[in-house]
Design an enzyme around this catalytic site. Structure first.
Site, PDB file in Angstrom:
ATOM      1  N   ASP A  30      -6.194 -46.197  50.209  1.00  0.00           N
ATOM      2  CA  ASP A  30      -4.665 -45.495  50.755  1.00  0.00           C
ATOM      3  C   ASP A  30      -2.820 -45.082  49.656  1.00  0.00           C
ATOM      4  O   ASP A  30      -3.032 -45.744  49.471  1.00  0.00           O
ATOM      5  CB  ASP A  30      -4.541 -45.549  52.443  1.00  0.00           C
ATOM      6  CG  ASP A  30      -3.621 -44.546  53.635  1.00  0.00           C
ATOM      7  OD1 ASP A  30      -2.899 -43.515  53.060  1.00  0.00           O
ATOM      8  OD2 ASP A  30      -4.754 -43.733  54.542  1.00  0.00           O
ATOM      9  N   GLU A 149     -19.513 -39.437  61.266  1.00  0.00           N
ATOM     10  CA  GLU A 149     -19.179 -40.531  62.792  1.00  0.00           C
ATOM     11  C   GLU A 149     -19.795 -39.713  64.174  1.00  0.00           C
ATOM     12  O   GLU A 149     -19.313 -38.572  64.144  1.00  0.00           O
ATOM     13  CB  GLU A 149     -18.075 -41.629  62.347  1.00  0.00           C
ATOM     14  CG  GLU A 149     -16.150 -40.134  61.989  1.00  0.00           C
ATOM     15  CD  GLU A 149     -16.922 -40.113  63.474  1.00  0.00           C
ATOM     16  OE1 GLU A 149     -16.393 -40.901  64.755  1.00  0.00           O
ATOM     17  OE2 GLU A 149     -15.840 -38.865  64.302  1.00  0.00           O
ATOM     18  N   LEU A 151     -18.191 -41.623  67.090  1.00  0.00           N
ATOM     19  CA  LEU A 151     -17.538 -42.764  67.103  1.00  0.00           C
ATOM     20  C   LEU A 151     -16.620 -42.460  68.904  1.00  0.00           C
ATOM     21  O   LEU A 151     -16.250 -41.575  68.713  1.00  0.00           O
ATOM     22  CB  LEU A 151     -16.184 -44.054  66.261  1.00  0.00           C
ATOM     23  CG  LEU A 151     -17.197 -44.381  64.769  1.00  0.00           C
ATOM     24  CD1 LEU A 151     -15.774 -44.921  64.544  1.00  0.00           C
ATOM     25  CD2 LEU A 151     -17.712 -45.535  66.030  1.00  0.00           C
ATOM     26  N   ALA A 250     -15.723 -34.500  85.886  1.00  0.00           N
ATOM     27  CA  ALA A 250     -15.304 -33.323  86.210  1.00  0.00           C
ATOM     28  C   ALA A 250     -13.222 -33.532  86.551  1.00  0.00           C
ATOM     29  O   ALA A 250     -12.988 -35.218  86.473  1.00  0.00           O
ATOM     30  CB  ALA A 250     -15.105 -32.008  87.830  1.00  0.00           C
ATOM     31  N   CYS A 258     -11.852 -34.738  68.458  1.00  0.00           N
ATOM     32  CA  CYS A 258     -12.966 -34.164  67.642  1.00  0.00           C
ATOM     33  C   CYS A 258     -13.785 -32.905  68.378  1.00  0.00           C
ATOM     34  O   CYS A 258     -13.806 -32.392  67.699  1.00  0.00           O
ATOM     35  CB  CYS A 258     -14.039 -36.108  67.908  1.00  0.00           C
ATOM     36  SG  CYS A 258     -13.294 -37.059  67.086  1.00  0.00           S
ATOM     37  N   ARG A 325      -3.525 -36.123  70.601  1.00  0.00           N
ATOM     38  CA  ARG A 325      -4.262 -34.473  70.008  1.00  0.00           C
ATOM     39  C   ARG A 325      -4.561 -34.040  70.948  1.00  0.00           C
ATOM     40  O   ARG A 325      -6.036 -34.271  71.197  1.00  0.00           O
ATOM     41  CB  ARG A 325      -4.843 -34.869  68.546  1.00  0.00           C
ATOM     42  CG  ARG A 325      -4.010 -35.048  67.431  1.00  0.00           C
ATOM     43  CD  ARG A 325      -4.923 -35.685  66.283  1.00  0.00           C
ATOM     44  NE  ARG A 325      -5.246 -36.875  66.430  1.00  0.00           N
ATOM     45  CZ  ARG A 325      -6.498 -37.473  65.511  1.00  0.00           C
ATOM     46  NH1 ARG A 325      -6.831 -36.734  64.410  1.00  0.00           N
ATOM     47  NH2 ARG A 325      -7.055 -38.204  66.165  1.00  0.00           N
TER      48      ARG A 325
END
Length: 441
Positions: A30, A149, A151, A250, A258, A325
């Site tokens: 990274d 993926e 996940l 619900a 995602c 998010r």
């Protein structure tokens, strides 16, 4: 195998740790030096139960390392995984800037023939484009493999070792066989496809699950008008093996990194080939409306929310993650603030992330019980065990007005009534029968 994983976000870190755990030599790369420094100390940048223990174990046994220098990491490397972010752009499409940058770096540092595995979620056709894009920048043969993926945040460690399938898409049969060997020790069924099919499987899977969520939320809205209880309806539907019980809970809609991004991207993909995806448009619209459900109910109940104080319990989009998010809690908080209400909130792990977004506009509390104190009502938004197991009698004693709006259907309504709490749960038609105002979408 010697494997390099580029990107130490959610997907990259879990992938790298898992590959090390099944016996490969893995180096995660990274550009963020501070993040790499923390990772070298087995400190994870994401909240994921169990990941730091696996990191420490594999660092200590010499199978897992973290670096910022890609060229150094690629020494003796056999396979490269690209696991960088593909965030959503304003038009809903995936932003490929980061994966193209990573691909360029790989092309510049390659010293031999290489298999490049794309874990990032990318639009259909991207892997074929990357094959050409990289090959044009290096004299060494490149074989691209799409390995999407599947996940779930909060249970990613379980998913990576006990998933339903591993999808591998490629044109090169030799590369496919090699990747089957790489993944063999996961002991999970492997399904090989063409590049485009592997890309589409990822988007189609998430879009279908999002569709189940929006569908059951629409049924919940009808239950409120008819007197049915969505919990009983969902349980009865789920007993049918053709339907299954998963994703039939619900509530106030899906969020996270995602489903919102992937449904928007698939809609854009359809548009790019001149196909009007009516069903998926409805799924997204229903989810947007569902985020507003609890606040609209509160407005119908109180009339005016101005100068009232509310608790919002849970900030993460789901339990066992600090990811906010597209979290419903943020939408609810913004709506309450717009109505002139004061908001107090609590979450076991997502407070720091939420503070970066909300600043001092809300009051952050140390416990759920502290959050509900002196409030006119409480919204249950994330079904953390700590929240669902609150002492209801204590909560009632602390609140000014004992009203709870349950967006995750995680409380027993009889226990709520016993505690003297007026209780509204999405899809509970018995509540609507006892009230004279209409269900508010």
């Amino acid at each position: 195998m010697n494997i390099v994983v580029i990107g130490t976000g959610y997907v990259g870190l879990v992938t790298g740790v898992a590959l090390a755990e099944i016996g490969h030599q893995v180096c995660c790369v990274d550009i963020d030096a501070y993040k790499i420094e923390q990772l070298q100390k087995s400190i994870s940048p994401i909240y994921e139960p169990g990941i730091e223990e696996l990191m420490e174990q594999n660092i200590n046994n010499g199978r897992l390392s973290f670096k910022t220098d890609l060229q150094q990491a690629m020494h003796e490397c056999d396979i490269i995984y690209l696991a960088v972010g593909t965030p959503q752009k304003e038009d809903g499409s995936a932003n490929l800037e980061y994966i193209k940058a990573a691909a360029t770096d790989v092309a510049k540092t390659m010293t031999k023939e290489m298999i490049i595995v794309v874990k990032s979620t990318v639009p259909v056709g991207t892997n074929r484009y990357l094959q050409t894009f990289i090959q044009e920048q290096t004299p060494h043969k490149v074989s691209i493999v799409s390995n999407p993926e599947f996940l779930r945040e909060g249970v990613a460690i379980r998913d990576v070792f006990y998933g339903d399938r591993i999808v591998l898409g490629a044109d090169n049969k030799v590369a496919l066989r090699t990747m089957e060997e790489v993944n063999g020790n996961f002991n999970i069924p492997i399904y090989t496809t063409a590049l485009e099919s592997a890309e589409m499987i990822k988007y189609a899977s998430n879009a279908f699950l999002a569709t189940k969520i929006s569908f059951i939320n629409e049924i919940a809205n009808i239950c409120e008008k008819t007197g049915a209880d969505i919990r009983e309806v969902s349980a009865g539907m789920g007993m049918d093996k053709r339907i299954g019980s998963a994703f039939l809970q619900a509530g106030i809609g899906y969020g996270g990194s995602c489903f919102p991004k992937d449904t928007a991207a698939l809609l854009q993909i359809a548009g790019d080939v001149d196909y009007d995806f009516h069903l998926l448009k409805s799924v997204i619209w229903v989810n947007t409306m569902q985020h507003q459900k609890l606040v609209n109910r509160a407005k119908a109940y109180y009339g005016d929310l101005k100068n009232l104080t509310f608790a919002v319990l849970g900030l993460a989009f789901k339990p066992n993650t600090d990811d906010i998010r597209e979290a419903a809690a943020l939408s609810i908080i913004e709506m309450l603030l717009d109505e002139g209400a004061t908001v107090k909130t609590y979450d076991p792990v997502a407070m720091e992330n939420a503070q970066r977004v909300l600043g001092d506009r809300v009051i952050f509390c140390n416990t759920a019980e502290e959050a509900v104190a002196e409030t006119d009502g409480a919204f249950v938004v994330t079904e953390w065990q700590e929240i669902t197991q609150m002492d209801l009698n204590e909560c009632a004693a602390r609140m000014k007005q004992t009203v709870i709006f349950d967006g995750r259907l995680c409380f027993d309504k009889e226990k709520m009534l016993d505690a003297g709490i007026e209780y509204y749960a999405i899809g509970d038609g018995t509540y609507e029968k006892n009230k004279n105002y209409e269900t508010v979408y």
